[in-house]
Design a protein around this motif. Structure first.
Motif, PDB file in Angstrom:
ATOM      1  N   ASP A 364       0.815  -1.212   0.000  1.00 52.05           N
ATOM      2  CA  ASP A 364       0.000   0.000   0.000  1.00 52.05           C
ATOM      3  C   ASP A 364       0.850   1.264   0.000  1.00 52.05           C
ATOM      4  O   ASP A 364       0.408   2.318  -0.452  1.00 52.05           O
ATOM      5  CB  ASP A 364      -0.927   0.007   1.216  1.00 52.05           C
ATOM      6  N   ALA A 365       2.089   1.149   0.524  1.00 46.80           N
ATOM      7  CA  ALA A 365       2.951   2.327   0.609  1.00 46.80           C
ATOM      8  C   ALA A 365       3.720   2.578  -0.680  1.00 46.80           C
ATOM      9  O   ALA A 365       4.421   3.590  -0.802  1.00 46.80           O
ATOM     10  CB  ALA A 365       3.935   2.161   1.766  1.00 46.80           C
ATOM     11  N   CYS A 366       3.638   1.675  -1.633  1.00 47.35           N
ATOM     12  CA  CYS A 366       4.377   1.856  -2.888  1.00 47.35           C
ATOM     13  C   CYS A 366       3.885   3.098  -3.625  1.00 47.35           C
ATOM     14  O   CYS A 366       2.682   3.389  -3.640  1.00 47.35           O
ATOM     15  CB  CYS A 366       4.208   0.636  -3.793  1.00 47.35           C
ATOM     16  N   SER A 367       4.810   3.801  -4.262  1.00 49.49           N
ATOM     17  CA  SER A 367       4.449   5.008  -5.000  1.00 49.49           C
ATOM     18  C   SER A 367       3.474   4.662  -6.117  1.00 49.49           C
ATOM     19  O   SER A 367       3.623   3.657  -6.819  1.00 49.49           O
ATOM     20  CB  SER A 367       5.698   5.656  -5.587  1.00 49.49           C
ATOM     21  N   LYS A 368       2.499   5.520  -6.306  1.00 48.65           N
ATOM     22  CA  LYS A 368       1.487   5.290  -7.343  1.00 48.65           C
ATOM     23  C   LYS A 368       1.949   5.768  -8.715  1.00 48.65           C
ATOM     24  O   LYS A 368       1.314   5.472  -9.726  1.00 48.65           O
ATOM     25  CB  LYS A 368       0.197   6.021  -6.966  1.00 48.65           C
ATOM     26  N   SER A 369       3.073   6.517  -8.757  1.00 49.30           N
ATOM     27  CA  SER A 369       3.541   7.018 -10.058  1.00 49.30           C
ATOM     28  C   SER A 369       5.050   6.894 -10.237  1.00 49.30           C
ATOM     29  O   SER A 369       5.528   6.737 -11.356  1.00 49.30           O
ATOM     30  CB  SER A 369       3.109   8.475 -10.251  1.00 49.30           C
ATOM     31  N   GLY A 370       5.806   7.009  -9.158  1.00 45.36           N
ATOM     32  CA  GLY A 370       7.241   6.758  -9.223  1.00 45.36           C
ATOM     33  C   GLY A 370       8.040   7.757 -10.018  1.00 45.36           C
ATOM     34  O   GLY A 370       7.980   8.969  -9.788  1.00 45.36           O
ATOM     35  N   VAL A 371       8.801   7.259 -10.996  1.00 46.80           N
ATOM     36  CA  VAL A 371       9.730   8.073 -11.775  1.00 46.80           C
ATOM     37  C   VAL A 371       9.330   8.031 -13.242  1.00 46.80           C
ATOM     38  O   VAL A 371       8.331   7.410 -13.624  1.00 46.80           O
ATOM     39  CB  VAL A 371      11.173   7.558 -11.603  1.00 46.80           C
ATOM     40  N   VAL A 372      10.133   8.683 -14.088  1.00 47.44           N
ATOM     41  CA  VAL A 372       9.913   8.642 -15.533  1.00 47.44           C
ATOM     42  C   VAL A 372      11.201   8.210 -16.221  1.00 47.44           C
ATOM     43  O   VAL A 372      12.297   8.346 -15.678  1.00 47.44           O
ATOM     44  CB  VAL A 372       9.469  10.010 -16.086  1.00 47.44           C
TER      45      VAL A 372
END
Length: 693
Positions: A364-372
């Motif tokens: 649940d704590a994982c980023s929903k968008s992260g990096v590019v």
């Protein structure tokens, strides 16, 4: 009272034979001013044992000897480059050097004050689009303008006192209208007719004169005049062909930490992708540790098992215990709880997806968008080929097989033949080692073989802090990539870990191992270090994460990404064409031309891809042939005085059109000069530097 002669004589003998105690050093040693010399020294008379406190020496100052007995005689050598701040605003370096001494039962410290003058470089950055100082006058240079381009002149006196003095000579004791009258009178005496005037305040006067050139010549000769400039004619600036495009700013959570993309001008490149011209599919093979196909930020960006991905490792003891197969997943081998997935990090730099990611089960704590990734909208996909085992090692034989396979040559592993259905136009190898030429021969032959198939092989130059060539980067035909990092000044600098040798061809951001935080980002409310942020894997929790790494491993995929984009847009057609484009548009850093630190320079994707301008600012880039960069301040007239070490400097006045803070790169207006500073030439005046419009 008279002493007997014999007694007097004895007393004299005793006095003459008593030795005097050698002098002890005082607390204040001699002041040593090196001036503009590289070395200098001094002596403090004493009869002691002494030792220089080397901990009191700054990085820029060396001393010999460091210990002795008797007189303290020291020679100081200044390496000014070690003490010059990036702002280049320190006219003199100084140090308090402590010398500890002992004499019998006594001891103490003598402090020597050592100073060294910096060398001075002066000049002025002049905007060709703005009328300044000498813009109107005789000549045909870039600053020359016809008199009809101005409607009169504007005069400013140096001070109120200077203005009063100037006016007093004409019998006028006040400013304002009197200044107008007196200045017109002065010009009239010289045959220069003024038709009207206006008091602009602040000791400024505007005059409508019939001969602008002659008026300027007269006024500029007056020591009381701070400046005299044309009253230039300006035009309305309409939006249209001159309008700037807006840079694309990724919305992903950690995109702001990916400073390498900003340094390379990707805001302009991503804007360029809106044109739809990036439509040719390109495959980049990442020969590495394998990847985590289950990382949400890489979904849809990779060729997976059954699509060409391959694990070439046949040694089950160091692999994933199942030999060569079509699943190059970087495995969670027994007891693997530290270290991330190197290949996952590299792949993310090239092709991490934009926008919202799919949820990862149980995180649940994982980023929903992260990096590019650099590729954004371009149809660039990564083909993972696993050659590095879970302990971080790769065998030459496996690299040979991986190179051949990635380029489309069939390979046979453990009796089974594998053929790549998506031959790579670009191959990235963020690996290598300091092996001999003879040991590297099989890899170099493989590089030559795939290069002949029009495949571009990009290789990390190595993190050895040395000048030793690493292979396969040093193989003929490979593109060896060195690393740069932020310097806090007008240009990036060579990363100290990045190997320097003749085969280095290009450079790209690899980050700093020194803990610098010039990028300005924050992570968890702390300044984010100048490292490369990308997709990663946590083997303890067995879940996707994002993390930063530093090295030429991170620089190489940025060159691979640019090569892929050039091919996708159709700017280039093959290996040779692509390499030529990247080297021709690279930003030259350090010594002029190709050098062992930077190669041809740092890649410039915006220039290479012909991206639209997203900024238009004027500034100065100042760097030494050692690769050091400086950022002297410009005053409101564009003048600068830089206090620098001994070196040869490249000075570029230019425009920044891709919003990366580097002025006068390929495709950007620039005026460049070189100057050598040192004891033989402690000061250089460059004059005006005017970038062509």
């Amino acid at each position: 009272m008279k002493l007997p002669l014999a007694l007097l004589t004895a007393a004299l003998l005793v006095t003459a034979c008593t030795p005097s105690m050698p002098a002890s050093p005082t607390a204040d040693g001699p002041d040593v001013n090196l001036g503009t010399a590289l070395t200098g020294g001094g002596t403090q008379v004493s009869g002691v044992s002494w030792r220089v406190d080397t901990g009191s020496l700054p990085a820029w100052l060396k001393v010999t000897p460091t210990s002795g007995t008797g007189p303290i005689t020291l020679t100081f050598t200044a390496d000014r480059a070690q003490g010059t701040p990036t702002t280049a605003d320190q006219a003199k370096l100084s140090a308090a050097v402590r010398v500890n001494w002992t004499q019998g039962g006594a001891s103490g410290t003598s402090t020597w004050n050592v100073t060294a003058d910096q060398y001075v470089l002066r000049g002025r950055v002049v905007d060709a689009a703005t009328v300044q100082g000498s813009d109107v006058g005789k000549g045909t240079g870039v600053n020359a303008r016809a008199p009809q381009d101005a409607r009169g002149v504007i005069v400013k006196y140096r001070s109120a006192a200077a203005q009063a003095t100037a006016l007093g000579r004409l019998g006028v004791s006040s400013a304002g209208d009197a200044a107008l009258s007196s200045t017109r009178s002065a010009l009239a005496r010289l045959g220069l007719t003024t038709n009207a005037g206006e008091d602009l305040g602040g000791r400024r006067v505007a005059l409508d004169v019939t001969d602008v050139e002659a008026a300027l010549e007269v006024l500029r000769g007056d020591p009381n005049v701070e400046y005299a400039v044309p009253n230039a004619v300006l035009g309305a600036q309409e939006l249209g062909s001159q309008a700037l495009a807006a840079p694309v700013v990724p919305p992903d959570q950690y995109a702001g930490l990916q400073w390498g993309f900003k340094l390379l001008g990707y805001g302009a490149v991503w804007r360029d992708m809106a044109s739809g011209a990036y439509n040719k599919p390109v495959t980049v093979a990442v020969i590495d540790t394998g990847v985590r196909f289950d990382h949400p930020d890489l979904q849809g960006q990779l060729y997976g098992p059954g699509e060409g991905a391959l694990d070439v490792l046949t040694n089950t003891a160091n692999g994933d215990d199942d030999g060569a197969d079509t699943d190059p997943t970087d495995p969670s081998t027994p007891n693997r709880t530290t270290g991330g997935s190197h290949g996952t990090h590299v792949a993310g730099i090239i092709a991490a997806r934009w926008g919202t990611n799919a949820a990862f089960p149980g995180c649940d704590a994982c980023s929903k968008s992260g990096v590019v990734g650099a590729s954004y909208r371009a149809p660039v996909k990564v083909l993972p080929v696993r050659v590095i085992d879970a302990s971080g090692n790769a065998e030459v034989a496996d690299v040979v097989n991986a190179l051949r396979y990635a380029s489309g040559i069939s390979v046979t592993l453990e009796g089974k033949t594998f053929t790549n259905p998506h031959p790579a136009q670009v191959i990235n190898l963020s690996l290598g080692g300091a092996i001999s030429v003879a040991e590297a021969r099989p890899m170099c032959e493989a590089v030559a073989e795939v290069s002949a198939r029009d495949t571009l092989v990009v290789v990390a130059a190595g993190n050895g802090y040395s000048s030793e060539p690493y292979y396969p980067a040093a193989c003929e035909g490979a593109v060896a990539v060195g690393a740069v990092t932020l310097s806090g000044a007008s240009a990036p600098e060579h990363a100290r870990y990045s190997n320097s040798y003749p085969q280095v061809m290009l450079s790209a951001p690899g980050g700093s191992d020194a803990g610098t935080t010039y990028n300005g980002g924050t992570l968890n409310d702390k300044p984010y270090p100048d490292q490369i942020f990308s997709t990663e894997w946590d083997y303890t929790k067995n879940q996707p994460i994002y993390d930063s790494h530093v090295g030429t491993s991170q620089a190489a995929p940025q060159v691979s990404a640019l090569a892929a984009l050039l091919l996708s847009k159709g700017v280039t057609q093959g290996r040779g064409d692509t390499l030529a484009r990247m080297t021709a548009t690279a930003t030259d850093l350090g010594a002029r031309g190709r050098d062992e630190d930077f190669g041809f320079g740092m890649i410039d994707p915006a220039a290479a891809l012909g991206a639209p301008a997203v900024s238009d600012t004027l500034g100065l880039r100042l760097q030494s042939d050692r690769g050091d960069a400086f950022q002297p301040a410009l005053d409101n007239l564009g003048r600068f005085s830089a206090y620098l070490p001994d070196a040869t400097f490249t000075v570029t006045a230019g425009r920044d059109r891709n919003a990366n803070g580097i002025y006068g790169e390929a495709g950007e207006a620039g005026a460049e000069r070189q100057a050598t500073l040192g004891p033989a030439q402690p000061q250089v005046e460059l004059g005006d530097l005017t970038p062509a419009p």
